[in-house]
Design a protein around this motif. Sequence first.
Motif, PDB file in Angstrom:
ATOM      1  N   ARG A  28       1.405  -1.008  -0.079  1.00  0.00           N
ATOM      2  CA  ARG A  28      -0.306  -0.061   0.009  1.00  0.00           C
ATOM      3  C   ARG A  28       0.770   1.286  -0.021  1.00  0.00           C
ATOM      4  O   ARG A  28       1.563   1.261   0.622  1.00  0.00           O
ATOM      5  N   LEU A  29       0.803   2.298  -1.328  1.00  0.00           N
ATOM      6  CA  LEU A  29       1.254   3.138  -1.218  1.00  0.00           C
ATOM      7  C   LEU A  29       0.916   4.517  -0.552  1.00  0.00           C
ATOM      8  O   LEU A  29      -0.974   4.797  -1.173  1.00  0.00           O
ATOM      9  N   SER A  30       0.881   5.147  -0.017  1.00  0.00           N
ATOM     10  CA  SER A  30       0.248   6.839   0.551  1.00  0.00           C
ATOM     11  C   SER A  30       1.547   7.671   0.246  1.00  0.00           C
ATOM     12  O   SER A  30       2.471   7.726  -0.045  1.00  0.00           O
ATOM     13  N   ASN A  31       0.482   8.338  -0.090  1.00  0.00           N
ATOM     14  CA  ASN A  31       0.977  10.692  -0.246  1.00  0.00           C
ATOM     15  C   ASN A  31       0.271  11.361   0.403  1.00  0.00           C
ATOM     16  O   ASN A  31      -0.679  11.637  -0.563  1.00  0.00           O
ATOM     17  N   PRO A  32       0.960  11.710   1.523  1.00  0.00           N
ATOM     18  CA  PRO A  32      -0.224  12.146   2.143  1.00  0.00           C
ATOM     19  C   PRO A  32       0.637  14.557   2.340  1.00  0.00           C
ATOM     20  O   PRO A  32       0.054  15.001   2.321  1.00  0.00           O
ATOM     21  N   SER A  33       1.307  14.217   0.967  1.00  0.00           N
ATOM     22  CA  SER A  33       1.462  15.860   0.477  1.00  0.00           C
ATOM     23  C   SER A  33       0.883  16.284  -0.260  1.00  0.00           C
ATOM     24  O   SER A  33       0.775  15.143  -1.567  1.00  0.00           O
ATOM     25  N   TYR A  57      -2.041  13.559  -2.454  1.00  0.00           N
ATOM     26  CA  TYR A  57      -3.159  13.246  -0.998  1.00  0.00           C
ATOM     27  C   TYR A  57      -4.060  12.363  -1.501  1.00  0.00           C
ATOM     28  O   TYR A  57      -5.113  12.027  -1.903  1.00  0.00           O
ATOM     29  N   SER A  58      -3.069  10.785  -2.434  1.00  0.00           N
ATOM     30  CA  SER A  58      -4.185   9.944  -2.211  1.00  0.00           C
ATOM     31  C   SER A  58      -2.932   8.519  -1.598  1.00  0.00           C
ATOM     32  O   SER A  58      -2.031   8.539  -1.357  1.00  0.00           O
ATOM     33  N   GLU A  59      -3.619   7.369  -2.175  1.00  0.00           N
ATOM     34  CA  GLU A  59      -3.226   6.141  -2.027  1.00  0.00           C
ATOM     35  C   GLU A  59      -3.580   5.164  -2.763  1.00  0.00           C
ATOM     36  O   GLU A  59      -4.312   5.521  -3.601  1.00  0.00           O
ATOM     37  N   LEU A  60      -2.704   4.330  -2.998  1.00  0.00           N
ATOM     38  CA  LEU A  60      -2.925   2.812  -4.403  1.00  0.00           C
ATOM     39  C   LEU A  60      -2.319   1.612  -3.896  1.00  0.00           C
ATOM     40  O   LEU A  60      -1.574   1.802  -2.897  1.00  0.00           O
ATOM     41  N   THR A  61      -2.576   0.740  -4.298  1.00  0.00           N
ATOM     42  CA  THR A  61      -2.214  -0.881  -3.688  1.00  0.00           C
ATOM     43  C   THR A  61      -1.015  -1.103  -5.044  1.00  0.00           C
ATOM     44  O   THR A  61      -1.847  -1.278  -6.352  1.00  0.00           O
ATOM     45  N   VAL A  62      -0.010  -1.745  -5.120  1.00  0.00           N
ATOM     46  CA  VAL A  62       0.491  -2.308  -5.717  1.00  0.00           C
ATOM     47  C   VAL A  62       1.218  -3.676  -5.711  1.00  0.00           C
ATOM     48  O   VAL A  62       1.175  -4.019  -4.639  1.00  0.00           O
ATOM     49  N   VAL A  63       1.232  -4.638  -6.890  1.00  0.00           N
ATOM     50  CA  VAL A  63       1.075  -5.957  -6.273  1.00  0.00           C
ATOM     51  C   VAL A  63       2.497  -6.520  -7.395  1.00  0.00           C
ATOM     52  O   VAL A  63       2.386  -5.893  -8.516  1.00  0.00           O
ATOM     53  N   LYS A  64       2.927  -6.852  -6.805  1.00  0.00           N
ATOM     54  CA  LYS A  64       4.206  -6.739  -7.246  1.00  0.00           C
ATOM     55  C   LYS A  64       5.207  -8.082  -7.131  1.00  0.00           C
ATOM     56  O   LYS A  64       4.671  -8.991  -6.122  1.00  0.00           O
ATOM     57  N   LEU A  65       6.420  -8.623  -7.724  1.00  0.00           N
ATOM     58  CA  LEU A  65       6.966 -10.087  -6.910  1.00  0.00           C
ATOM     59  C   LEU A  65       7.682  -9.660  -6.388  1.00  0.00           C
ATOM     60  O   LEU A  65       8.475  -8.866  -5.843  1.00  0.00           O
ATOM     61  N   VAL A  66       8.272 -11.207  -5.183  1.00  0.00           N
ATOM     62  CA  VAL A  66       8.495 -10.478  -3.609  1.00  0.00           C
ATOM     63  C   VAL A  66      10.152  -9.900  -4.180  1.00  0.00           C
ATOM     64  O   VAL A  66      10.207  -8.862  -3.047  1.00  0.00           O
ATOM     65  N   ASP A  67      11.048 -10.195  -5.155  1.00  0.00           N
ATOM     66  CA  ASP A  67      11.727  -9.304  -5.197  1.00  0.00           C
ATOM     67  C   ASP A  67      12.019  -8.298  -6.241  1.00  0.00           C
ATOM     68  O   ASP A  67      13.325  -7.495  -6.381  1.00  0.00           O
ATOM     69  N   THR A  74      12.664  11.002  -5.792  1.00  0.00           N
ATOM     70  CA  THR A  74      12.880  11.942  -5.081  1.00  0.00           C
ATOM     71  C   THR A  74      11.701  11.972  -3.395  1.00  0.00           C
ATOM     72  O   THR A  74      11.014  11.564  -3.465  1.00  0.00           O
ATOM     73  N   GLY A  75      12.616  12.453  -2.433  1.00  0.00           N
ATOM     74  CA  GLY A  75      11.573  12.658  -1.189  1.00  0.00           C
ATOM     75  C   GLY A  75      11.521  11.995  -0.865  1.00  0.00           C
ATOM     76  O   GLY A  75      12.434  10.370  -0.589  1.00  0.00           O
ATOM     77  N   SER A  76      10.807  12.197   0.531  1.00  0.00           N
ATOM     78  CA  SER A  76      10.374  10.756   1.544  1.00  0.00           C
ATOM     79  C   SER A  76       9.501  10.829   1.964  1.00  0.00           C
ATOM     80  O   SER A  76       8.814  10.769   2.995  1.00  0.00           O
ATOM     81  N   ASP A  77       8.408  11.189   1.369  1.00  0.00           N
ATOM     82  CA  ASP A  77       6.750  11.398   1.354  1.00  0.00           C
ATOM     83  C   ASP A  77       5.939  10.638   0.830  1.00  0.00           C
ATOM     84  O   ASP A  77       4.767  10.440   2.019  1.00  0.00           O
ATOM     85  N   ILE A  78       6.451   9.291  -0.128  1.00  0.00           N
ATOM     86  CA  ILE A  78       5.729   8.711   0.067  1.00  0.00           C
ATOM     87  C   ILE A  78       5.832   7.244   1.029  1.00  0.00           C
ATOM     88  O   ILE A  78       7.223   6.651   1.593  1.00  0.00           O
ATOM     89  N   LYS A  79       4.982   6.778   1.211  1.00  0.00           N
ATOM     90  CA  LYS A  79       5.340   6.198   2.527  1.00  0.00           C
ATOM     91  C   LYS A  79       4.634   4.637   1.830  1.00  0.00           C
ATOM     92  O   LYS A  79       3.332   4.767   1.429  1.00  0.00           O
ATOM     93  N   ALA A  80       5.702   3.489   1.935  1.00  0.00           N
ATOM     94  CA  ALA A  80       4.661   2.362   1.830  1.00  0.00           C
ATOM     95  C   ALA A  80       4.642   1.414   2.988  1.00  0.00           C
ATOM     96  O   ALA A  80       5.566   1.206   3.786  1.00  0.00           O
ATOM     97  N   VAL A  81       3.538   0.061   3.354  1.00  0.00           N
ATOM     98  CA  VAL A  81       3.907  -0.539   3.912  1.00  0.00           C
ATOM     99  C   VAL A  81       3.230  -1.853   3.245  1.00  0.00           C
ATOM    100  O   VAL A  81       2.229  -2.252   2.726  1.00  0.00           O
ATOM    101  N   PRO A  82       3.858  -2.967   3.770  1.00  0.00           N
ATOM    102  CA  PRO A  82       3.432  -4.535   3.483  1.00  0.00           C
ATOM    103  C   PRO A  82       1.671  -4.949   3.616  1.00  0.00           C
ATOM    104  O   PRO A  82       1.604  -4.935   4.562  1.00  0.00           O
TER     105      PRO A  82
END
Length: 87
Positions: A28-33, A57-67, A74-82
């Motif tokens: 899950r990715l979120s952008n609170p900026s 000000y959005s969030e989305l879900t990314v499906v990816k391979l494990v590796d 740039t920056g550090s505003d994007i937040k990621a959580v498994p």
Amino acid sequence: MASIYKFLGQEVALPNTANTVSNTTIVRLSNPSATAYLVTQKWTNTSVKSSFTVVPYSELTVVKLVDDTLEANTGSDIKAVPVAYTN
């Protein structure tokens, strides 16, 4: 219809270097900026698999391979959580 998330780890700031986000397959990715960011998904061999913009000000879900890795441009505003999820 709302999605139901099961959080599988701690939320981290997505860096501008390769990150597997705890070697998970759903992130899950979120952008609170107020800034839009480009996120790049790469194969294990570092070739680009996809890139997409995370709008302000959005969030989305990314499906990816494990590796597969994710990185923000740039920056550090994007937040990621498994996560695991269901609709």
